[in-house]
Design a protein around this motif. Structure first.
Motif, mmCIF file in Angstrom:
data_model
loop_
_atom_site.group_PDB
_atom_site.id
_atom_site.type_symbol
_atom_site.label_atom_id
_atom_site.label_comp_id
_atom_site.label_asym_id
_atom_site.label_seq_id
_atom_site.Cartn_x
_atom_site.Cartn_y
_atom_site.Cartn_z
ATOM 1 N N GLN A 7 -3.314 -5.055 5.682
ATOM 2 C CA GLN A 7 -3.165 -4.922 4.233
ATOM 3 C C GLN A 7 -3.696 -3.568 3.771
ATOM 4 O OE1 GLN A 7 -1.569 -6.726 2.041
ATOM 5 N NE2 GLN A 7 -2.213 -5.522 0.283
ATOM 6 N N TRP A 8 -4.791 -3.127 4.365
ATOM 7 C CA TRP A 8 -5.342 -1.817 4.026
ATOM 8 C C TRP A 8 -4.355 -0.712 4.395
ATOM 9 C CZ3 TRP A 8 -8.930 -0.471 0.820
ATOM 10 C CH2 TRP A 8 -9.447 0.816 0.868
ATOM 11 N N LEU A 9 -3.706 -0.837 5.553
ATOM 12 C CA LEU A 9 -2.703 0.139 5.970
ATOM 13 C C LEU A 9 -1.528 0.161 4.989
ATOM 14 C CD1 LEU A 9 -1.573 2.143 8.083
ATOM 15 C CD2 LEU A 9 -0.547 0.172 9.221
ATOM 16 N N ILE A 10 -1.078 -1.013 4.575
ATOM 17 C CA ILE A 10 0.013 -1.092 3.591
ATOM 18 C C ILE A 10 -0.408 -0.416 2.296
ATOM 19 C CG2 ILE A 10 1.344 -2.690 2.142
ATOM 20 C CD1 ILE A 10 1.243 -4.672 4.539
ATOM 21 N N LEU A 11 -1.636 -0.672 1.865
ATOM 22 C CA LEU A 11 -2.145 -0.076 0.629
ATOM 23 C C LEU A 11 -2.210 1.444 0.729
ATOM 24 C CD1 LEU A 11 -3.318 -0.739 -2.176
ATOM 25 C CD2 LEU A 11 -5.558 -0.831 -1.091
ATOM 26 N N ILE A 15 -0.069 4.224 -1.450
ATOM 27 C CA ILE A 15 -0.686 5.332 -2.197
ATOM 28 C C ILE A 15 -0.062 6.661 -1.784
ATOM 29 C CG2 ILE A 15 -2.845 6.611 -2.513
ATOM 30 C CD1 ILE A 15 -4.264 3.862 -2.438
ATOM 31 N N ILE A 16 0.193 6.830 -0.495
ATOM 32 C CA ILE A 16 0.857 8.052 -0.028
ATOM 33 C C ILE A 16 2.257 8.167 -0.650
ATOM 34 C CG2 ILE A 16 1.862 9.184 1.994
ATOM 35 C CD1 ILE A 16 -0.585 8.138 3.585
ATOM 36 N N GLY A 17 3.006 7.055 -0.680
ATOM 37 C CA GLY A 17 4.322 7.050 -1.313
ATOM 38 C C GLY A 17 4.236 7.349 -2.800
ATOM 39 N N LEU A 18 3.203 6.834 -3.448
ATOM 40 C CA LEU A 18 2.978 7.109 -4.867
ATOM 41 C C LEU A 18 2.744 8.593 -5.100
ATOM 42 C CD1 LEU A 18 2.087 5.362 -7.593
ATOM 43 C CD2 LEU A 18 -0.129 6.257 -6.925
ATOM 44 N N GLY A 47 1.217 -3.555 -9.022
ATOM 45 C CA GLY A 47 -0.227 -3.355 -8.957
ATOM 46 C C GLY A 47 -0.992 -4.669 -8.954
ATOM 47 N N VAL A 48 -0.575 -5.607 -9.813
ATOM 48 C CA VAL A 48 -1.233 -6.916 -9.871
ATOM 49 C C VAL A 48 -1.047 -7.661 -8.552
ATOM 50 C CG1 VAL A 48 -1.144 -9.198 -10.988
ATOM 51 C CG2 VAL A 48 -1.103 -7.121 -12.370
ATOM 52 N N GLY A 49 0.163 -7.664 -8.038
ATOM 53 C CA GLY A 49 0.426 -8.344 -6.772
ATOM 54 C C GLY A 49 -0.328 -7.726 -5.608
ATOM 55 N N THR A 50 -0.420 -6.413 -5.579
ATOM 56 C CA THR A 50 -1.160 -5.732 -4.514
ATOM 57 C C THR A 50 -2.643 -6.059 -4.609
ATOM 58 O OG1 THR A 50 0.473 -3.966 -4.429
ATOM 59 C CG2 THR A 50 -1.679 -3.473 -3.512
ATOM 60 N N PHE A 51 -3.162 -6.115 -5.826
ATOM 61 C CA PHE A 51 -4.562 -6.488 -6.007
ATOM 62 C C PHE A 51 -4.822 -7.905 -5.489
ATOM 63 C CE2 PHE A 51 -7.864 -8.521 -8.596
ATOM 64 C CZ PHE A 51 -8.952 -7.720 -8.252
ATOM 65 N N ILE A 52 -3.946 -8.841 -5.849
ATOM 66 C CA ILE A 52 -4.095 -10.232 -5.402
ATOM 67 C C ILE A 52 -4.018 -10.310 -3.879
ATOM 68 C CG2 ILE A 52 -3.002 -12.513 -5.417
ATOM 69 C CD1 ILE A 52 -2.153 -11.908 -8.316
ATOM 70 N N ALA A 53 -3.043 -9.604 -3.298
ATOM 71 C CA ALA A 53 -2.872 -9.646 -1.842
ATOM 72 C C ALA A 53 -4.069 -9.034 -1.126
ATOM 73 C CB ALA A 53 -1.592 -8.911 -1.448
ATOM 74 N N THR A 54 -4.569 -7.910 -1.604
ATOM 75 C CA THR A 54 -5.702 -7.254 -0.950
ATOM 76 C C THR A 54 -6.958 -8.105 -1.069
ATOM 77 O OG1 THR A 54 -4.719 -5.106 -1.466
ATOM 78 C CG2 THR A 54 -7.038 -5.118 -0.850
ATOM 79 N N LYS A 55 -7.198 -8.661 -2.243
ATOM 80 C CA LYS A 55 -8.376 -9.511 -2.442
ATOM 81 C C LYS A 55 -8.323 -10.729 -1.520
ATOM 82 C CE LYS A 55 -8.893 -12.258 -6.023
ATOM 83 N NZ LYS A 55 -9.059 -12.805 -7.368
ATOM 84 N N ASN A 56 -7.159 -11.351 -1.409
ATOM 85 C CA ASN A 56 -7.049 -12.544 -0.571
ATOM 86 C C ASN A 56 -7.038 -12.213 0.914
ATOM 87 O OD1 ASN A 56 -6.874 -15.009 -2.298
ATOM 88 N ND2 ASN A 56 -5.411 -13.676 -3.315
ATOM 89 N N ALA A 57 -6.539 -11.045 1.278
ATOM 90 C CA ALA A 57 -6.622 -10.633 2.688
ATOM 91 C C ALA A 57 -8.079 -10.429 3.087
ATOM 92 C CB ALA A 57 -5.828 -9.347 2.903
ATOM 93 N N PHE A 58 -8.869 -9.855 2.199
ATOM 94 C CA PHE A 58 -10.295 -9.661 2.476
ATOM 95 C C PHE A 58 -11.007 -11.014 2.560
ATOM 96 C CE2 PHE A 58 -14.657 -8.844 0.993
ATOM 97 C CZ PHE A 58 -15.065 -8.015 2.024
ATOM 98 N N ARG A 59 -10.727 -11.912 1.616
ATOM 99 C CA ARG A 59 -11.344 -13.243 1.643
ATOM 100 C C ARG A 59 -10.940 -14.014 2.896
ATOM 101 N NH1 ARG A 59 -10.899 -15.589 -4.488
ATOM 102 N NH2 ARG A 59 -12.511 -14.261 -5.375
ATOM 103 N N GLN A 144 3.672 -7.510 1.832
ATOM 104 C CA GLN A 144 2.272 -7.901 1.741
ATOM 105 C C GLN A 144 2.110 -9.411 1.886
ATOM 106 O OE1 GLN A 144 -0.001 -5.792 -1.440
ATOM 107 N NE2 GLN A 144 1.994 -4.856 -1.833
ATOM 108 N N ALA A 145 2.977 -10.171 1.227
ATOM 109 C CA ALA A 145 2.914 -11.630 1.320
ATOM 110 C C ALA A 145 3.193 -12.084 2.752
ATOM 111 C CB ALA A 145 3.908 -12.263 0.352
ATOM 112 N N PHE A 146 4.167 -11.466 3.404
ATOM 113 C CA PHE A 146 4.490 -11.826 4.787
ATOM 114 C C PHE A 146 3.322 -11.529 5.715
ATOM 115 C CE2 PHE A 146 5.981 -10.642 9.006
ATOM 116 C CZ PHE A 146 6.600 -11.819 9.389
ATOM 117 N N ASN A 147 2.666 -10.393 5.522
ATOM 118 C CA ASN A 147 1.529 -10.027 6.364
ATOM 119 C C ASN A 147 0.455 -11.109 6.323
ATOM 120 O OD1 ASN A 147 -0.544 -8.513 7.736
ATOM 121 N ND2 ASN A 147 -1.291 -7.855 5.741
ATOM 122 N N ILE A 148 0.130 -11.566 5.145
ATOM 123 C CA ILE A 148 -0.947 -12.554 5.021
ATOM 124 C C ILE A 148 -0.481 -13.931 5.491
ATOM 125 C CG2 ILE A 148 -2.498 -13.670 3.381
ATOM 126 C CD1 ILE A 148 -2.485 -10.988 1.852
#
Length: 160
Positions: A7-11, A15-18, A47-59, A144-148
């Motif tokens: 998930q960190w790699l995706i993030l 950011i690089i694409g942004l 942004g909201v979905g990425t935040f949710i995915a990153t938070k839940n991947a960490f948890r 992101q959803a598939f990764n988790i």
């Protein structure tokens, strides 16, 4: 922890694409062309979905709470589908704008024809930009959803 690292790699890649798209002034062009602002709504949902995915991947990396994570990751997939539908709504709005400019055209007047072409190209620009942004946001959220989900399935299979 592998899920969080992916998930960190995706993030980081997002950011690089942004930054690359900002260097090509994509956001400036999008701001000028898309009067519906649906593209900005889709970026917000991304942004909201990425935040949710990153938070839940960490948890998930800390607790391995599969059921709770799966419920929250469904939200990320849903946000991706919403982005796709919003992109198609923008396409429809763009085509309506493009075709409505045909209603009051006087082909014998060169200025009227020039305005017609300008309005038609503006409408097709809205249609294409919103479709592009909607599909890109959908793909990024679904990845992101598939990764988790994949990480959760691996943990579930290992515990059996």
């Amino acid at each position: 922890m592998v899920v969080f690292l992916k998930q960190w790699l995706i993030l980081v890649l997002m950011i690089i694409g942004l930054l690359i798209s900002a260097s090509f002034q994509f956001y400036h062009v999008l701001y000028e062309k898309d009067f519906t602002y649906l593209s900005w709504v889709m970026f917000f949902l991304l942004g909201v979905g990425t935040f949710i995915a990153t938070k839940n991947a960490f948890r998930f990396g800390l607790k391995k709470d599969c059921d709770n994570v799966l419920l929250k990751i469904k939200t990320v997939g849903f946000l991706g589908q919403v982005c796709s539908v919003l992109g198609l709504c923008g396409t429809t709005i763009g085509f309506i704008f493009m075709l409505s400019s045909l209603s009051d055209v006087n082909l014998s007047d060169p200025n009227s024809t020039k305005t017609l072409i300008k309005n038609m190209s503006h409408g097709i620009g809205i249609a294409l930009y919103t479709t592009l942004v909607g599909q890109i946001c959908n793909i990024l959220l679904q990845v992101q959803a598939f990764n988790i989900k994949h990480g959760v399935n691996i943990v579930k299979n290992e515990s059996k």
